[in-house]
Every structure is written in C-alpha cells, then in structure tokens.
Design an enzyme around this catalytic site. Sequence first.
Site, short mmCIF file in Angstrom:
data_model
loop_
_atom_site.label_atom_id
_atom_site.label_comp_id
_atom_site.label_asym_id
_atom_site.label_seq_id
_atom_site.Cartn_x
_atom_site.Cartn_y
_atom_site.Cartn_z
N LYS A 167 6.25 -37.35 -11.57
CA LYS A 167 5.71 -38.28 -10.57
C LYS A 167 6.44 -38.07 -9.25
O LYS A 167 7.66 -37.87 -9.23
CB LYS A 167 5.88 -39.72 -11.07
N SER B 63 0.51 -47.19 -11.03
CA SER B 63 0.65 -46.23 -9.95
C SER B 63 0.88 -44.78 -10.42
O SER B 63 0.69 -43.87 -9.66
CB SER B 63 1.80 -46.66 -9.06
N SER C 83 3.08 -49.54 -14.36
CA SER C 83 2.64 -48.28 -13.74
C SER C 83 2.68 -47.05 -14.65
O SER C 83 2.18 -46.00 -14.28
CB SER C 83 3.46 -47.99 -12.49
#
Lengths: 479, 97
Positions: free
Chosen positions: A80, A155, A179
Amino acid sequence: MEDILSLSAVELSAAIKEGKTTAVEAMQAVLSKIEEVEKEINAYVTIDKEGALKKAEEVQKKIEAGELSGPLAGVPVAIKDNMCTEGVLTTCSSKILNNFIPTFSAEAVINLEKAGVVMIGKTNMDEFAMGSTTETSAYGVTKNPRNTEHVPGGSSGGSAAAVAANECFFALGSDTGGSIRQPASYCGVVGLKPTYGTVSRYGLIAYGSSLDQIGPITKNVADCATVLEVITSYDKKDSTSIDRKDTDFTSALVDDVKGMRIGIPRDYFGEGLDEEVKNAVLAAAKEFEKKGAIVEEFDLSLVSYAIPTYYTIAAAEASSNLERFDGIKYGYRAADAEGLHNMYKKTRSEGFGPEVKRRIMLGSFVLSSGYYDAYYLKALRVKAMIRKAFDEAFEKYDIILGPVAPTTAPKLGQSLSDPIKMYLGDIYTISANLAGIPGISLPCGKDANGLPIGMQMLANSFEEKKLIQAAYTYEKGTV
Amino acid sequence: MSNIISDETIEYVGILAKLELSDEEKEQAKKDMGSMLDYIDQLNELDTTGIEPMSHVFPVQNVFREDIVTNGDESEKTLKNAPGEKDNMFMVPRTFD
C-alpha cells in the site's frame, strides 16, 4: 510452470524451493498479468518493473544457495502506498507527496524483504487512507476486479484489488477504521487487522496513530497467518510496539472449532443491513454450529456510538499528523507563494484533496480551545466505554461474528457526495480499531449480482490465533 | 442542523489547519462541519461522568532510552526530498525583508 498465478503465496514459495518454478518466473507472470489488466483495474500507483525483476533474480540465487528458506521466499508482493519504501515513490495517493522518494523503508516492508519477498510496486488507496472506496485517490479510481462497475472498497482498495486480480500473490494494507477488512470483503479475499501494536508502524505514514495497524491481504487463510507471522516484530522505533511472545500464528491453522464460543451481536443485524449479506453471514454461523461451535446471539451495546467516536478521534489525530506536510522537508511545494506562512497555506490547500481537508478542518476544530473537552475528551471517554463492552463480550465468547459491511461493493461514483452516509458503512469495522482488538474479513458468499460478501470475526486483544483457527476451519469446509 | 458554523469559526479553523479555502470551499466546509458536529453530538446521549478518557487501549508506559546517538550523519538523506535546499539546509521563501 503453467497456471502459476493460481497458486497461493505459500504454495508458490514451496514450488520455487522444489525447483518447479523460480522467483523470476513468478515475477514475470505477475508483471504480464499487470500488463493485461492494469489499464482497467488501476490497482497500482507505481510499478517498479525493473527493480522487481532484478530483486527476484537476487532472491532466486539466495534460495538456490539455501540462504533463504522461509515460507514466503521468492513471492511477489504489492505494498500500500502509505508505507515508505526506500528509493521507490511513496505518495499516499496524494498530490502533496507526488515526488516523495523515501530514504528508508517501513519496518513491515523490511521484515518482508528479509524473508525474501519481492516488491512489485505500490498500490492505490484513498488519499492518506481517508475514505471507503479508493475514489479519493489523486491518481484515479481503482475498479473492483470482480465487477469493474463497482468500487474495490477502501482505503486499501488497490491492495485488495491487486490480490483479487492476481496482480500480486499477496499485499500489505493498513487499517484505521476497516481499511483492510472492508476492501478485502468487497473484493472477495482475506484481510486481517492485527491487535494494535503487533506490527510496527515505523515508516507507515500516520493517519490516526492510536488506531492505525498494518496487516495482510491474501488469497486464503494460510497465507494470511504466514504473512502475519513474518511482518510481526517488536520495534523500538515504534513507541507503541508490543513485545509479543505468541506470534507463531501458523500454528493456529487447525481445522477445528469444537467448543468454540461464537457470539453474534443482535445490534449488527438491524436496520441498514442488506438482506443478502445478512443471510450469508447467518449461513456461515450455521456452518460453525455444524462443526461443533457454540453459537448464540447477544447484545453488544454502544454499536451506533462507535462512528461519531471514531470520526472525532481519527480527525483529531489526522489534523495533528498531517501538519508535517508543509512544503519544506519533502513533497509538493506551491510554486508562487510569497512569504513562509503563505507558502504553508498554499502548499496544503493545493496539495490536499477535499476529504483530507474536511477531516483536517474537523480535527482542528475538535482540538481547539473551548471545544477540546466537549468533543475530543468526550470521544475518548466513550472509547473507554466501547472497550469495556468488548471486555464483557469476550468474557462470554471467543469470537464475535458479524458482517464486514452493511452492503456489497457500491457502484463507482455513488459514495462521495454524502460523507456521513459513507461513514455509516464503517459501522461494523471501526469499533475494533477503537478497542485495539484484531479482526479478520473472510469471503462467505456472493450476492445476486455476483459481488463477494464478507464476514468479520473479532477476537480479544492478542487472540489472532482464534480468528485464524476459525477462519481456516470455515475455509476448509467451503472450498 | 443545530450546529451553525459561522464565517468567523471557519476562518479561525482555517488558520489552525493552515488551509486557505476558496469561498465555495468555505460554504461547503460550513455545511460539512455542521452536519458532522450534529452527528457527533449523539455522544451527549451517553453519561460519561467518572469515566477516564482512554487515549491508549493498553497500559503502555513512556519508552525511555539513554541519550546516546546511534545513527550517523544523515543530513544528505534528510535533505534529499526537500523542495528547496541550500548549503546543507532547508530553504524556505523569504520570511522578512
């Protein structure tokens, strides 16, 4: 080797060690898959093709020389884009970090490197991890590989989409209010948020420091336990890191839930929950019962108060954490600002997107003098009550079972116009961050449109093994 | 909406947050913040008398260490991403004449 992409991370590493394939071949397979689908999916912000192939060659040599023998050696991973990676662009999907090339790597990333895992690139996310759809990214939306008219969740939407689309063998995400778990659910993969303090936050660009945790997003439960075991470490560079002794998570990959006490909170199955999601999760509960678990309903209480508590605390911490982006030390700087103070304001106003600004403004307000007690301290008091409600629940149950999100993945473009409605979608996931407890998201069916449905299991702090064991048992029964 | 955010409040929060909002953004921010605060006001339904604010879920102590330098000179690395750099220092716009 044919169909290399269908292997799990652990299977791939075993195949490499057996000489059936190589780390380079695995990386090439992933890169050609990326070539094929990335234009449509957009799971990545940065793909480090050259670096990945070079590293894969080095790792292959070390595997052959017997220097790398861990269960993930040679496996390609997606990271990420809020985790610092030395020499590789790290944007947080924000314009304000559009040129930031870290000079160090996050501890979790270093732990993977030491284990012989090879990074492919950096995945798309909601800007600074603020969002539930990956639509607030400054670098375009990511589409759900299961149905490209829908969002992948957020997210960590890029990470979950990359795993679902076989654009990597596993990914790291971060979870501040759901997330990891929610995008894993929307994309039909496995995601785990560990107990707070389990994985070092060093090098994770902070959003809500008291809530943030890094965790795995994987194809199956065995991979999930294996990755968690590798990234877990006590780190002096993270003052909230916990020195855990019980980190042999793969020892919990046992097909047995006999006598396990599973509680289903009635409050999680009320208004707002989609009927198909509800039925799928209750069907999963029946499976556990069949396998010998004791399943019963109970009242968790305070569920609806978790959202206002969370958004107060997260916004407050974000407003403080994001003060560092001022156009001086790194990142974007506004071009034509006169004077220092103007430069700060212009840089931040041009560099941050609307959702980030909204949360910084709210956070600045709830921390401002005159409102601090009424909002921020009030939220911290309610947080203590929420933690207590979980303590009481875990006196009776090993695991709390419920949905991950009220619905399956919404269509692209439908979520951002009404922030509060979007925040309500986090209702089942955010309390785990407030209480610091671990949670796993696991596929448990599909809706009429073929979109994945996820179930969430929560356990008490430090009891990831219970989650892994229950998840593994469920997976065994369904595959 | 019970929380009405005034122009002065938005102006003040903008200063705290170091954000320069356009008029349109200000109007939107007033609306958004008002409705978020209305929503957060739900917490007032709960009696929290006598409950200590919980900033951390585990009873962690401050972590101390001896004041010994363990890293070397990393000024080059530190400055590597700076938008402006001069003589081994961060360069900022002129702050006074």
